[in-house]
Design a protein around this motif. Structure first.
Motif, short mmCIF file in Angstrom:
data_model
loop_
_atom_site.label_atom_id
_atom_site.label_comp_id
_atom_site.label_asym_id
_atom_site.label_seq_id
_atom_site.Cartn_x
_atom_site.Cartn_y
_atom_site.Cartn_z
N GLY A 55 -1.64 -15.61 -1.07
CA GLY A 55 -0.50 -15.10 -1.82
C GLY A 55 -0.75 -15.25 -3.42
O GLY A 55 0.22 -15.22 -4.11
N HIS A 56 -2.07 -15.26 -3.81
CA HIS A 56 -2.09 -15.27 -5.24
C HIS A 56 -2.89 -13.93 -5.82
O HIS A 56 -3.74 -13.88 -6.48
N ALA A 57 -2.18 -13.12 -5.30
CA ALA A 57 -2.21 -11.59 -5.93
C ALA A 57 -0.96 -11.08 -6.15
O ALA A 57 0.12 -11.11 -5.63
N VAL A 58 -1.13 -10.24 -7.33
CA VAL A 58 0.11 -9.29 -7.55
C VAL A 58 -0.20 -8.12 -7.71
O VAL A 58 -1.29 -7.69 -8.10
N GLU A 59 0.82 -7.16 -7.46
CA GLU A 59 0.46 -5.62 -7.70
C GLU A 59 1.60 -4.99 -8.86
O GLU A 59 2.68 -5.59 -9.02
N TYR A 60 1.10 -4.41 -9.60
CA TYR A 60 2.00 -3.44 -10.58
C TYR A 60 2.25 -2.26 -10.41
O TYR A 60 1.44 -1.77 -9.60
N PHE A 61 3.50 -1.81 -10.68
CA PHE A 61 4.00 -0.47 -10.06
C PHE A 61 4.51 0.31 -11.48
O PHE A 61 5.19 -0.19 -12.11
N GLY A 62 4.12 1.69 -11.13
CA GLY A 62 4.66 2.46 -12.35
C GLY A 62 4.00 2.24 -13.57
O GLY A 62 3.21 1.36 -13.71
N GLN A 90 0.15 -5.91 -16.51
CA GLN A 90 1.69 -6.09 -16.36
C GLN A 90 2.58 -5.66 -17.36
O GLN A 90 3.69 -5.08 -17.21
N GLY A 91 2.03 -5.54 -18.80
CA GLY A 91 2.90 -5.00 -19.68
C GLY A 91 3.00 -3.56 -19.75
O GLY A 91 4.00 -3.09 -20.33
N GLN A 92 2.09 -3.06 -19.28
CA GLN A 92 2.20 -1.56 -19.20
C GLN A 92 2.94 -1.00 -17.99
O GLN A 92 3.24 0.14 -17.90
N SER A 93 3.22 -1.84 -16.91
CA SER A 93 3.73 -1.49 -15.56
C SER A 93 5.47 -1.61 -15.73
O SER A 93 6.01 -2.29 -16.82
#
Length: 112
Positions: A55-62, A90-93
């Motif tokens: 659970g130490h992963a994140v996804e960025y959307f859009g 993260q700042g671009q999503s």
């Protein structure tokens, strides 16, 4: 296929020529390319897989300039600070989602 009983996160690992692909979530794809000696960083591949499954992963959307289009997976980060990352940041999503699996989702309070 890899599976974690605690998080119920599933990841798929496959060999594709001189690349190992690690796939999880909505669009998280981590590619590991063989060295010029045709060797893979097996420790790095296993470390990334363990972080994803725990659970130490994140996804960025859009993307922020997407407008009204529905968001889609556009990037990811694994570990804190990110040891592996790709795509938009993260700042671009438009938004970020933790790759948590169905057990994490089941623990969230329901809002109606």
């Amino acid at each position: 296929m890899m599976w974690d009983d605690k998080t119920e996160i599933t990841a798929r690992i496959s060999l594709r020529g001189d690349e190992v692909w690690l796939v999880a979530g909505s669009g998280l794809l981590v590619r590991f390319v063989a060295s010029s000696e045709h060797e893979f960083d097996l420790d790095g591949i296993l470390a990334a897989a363990k972080k994803i499954l725990s659970g130490h992963a994140v996804e960025y959307f859009g993307t922020r300039d997407l407008g009204t289009e529905p968001p889609y997976a556009t990037g990811f980060a694994i570990g804190e600070p990110p040891e592996y990352a790709g795509g938009v940041t993260q700042g671009q999503s438009q938004f970020t989602a933790i790759l948590g699996g169905p057990l994490l989702r089941a623990k969230l309070p329901r809002t109606e």
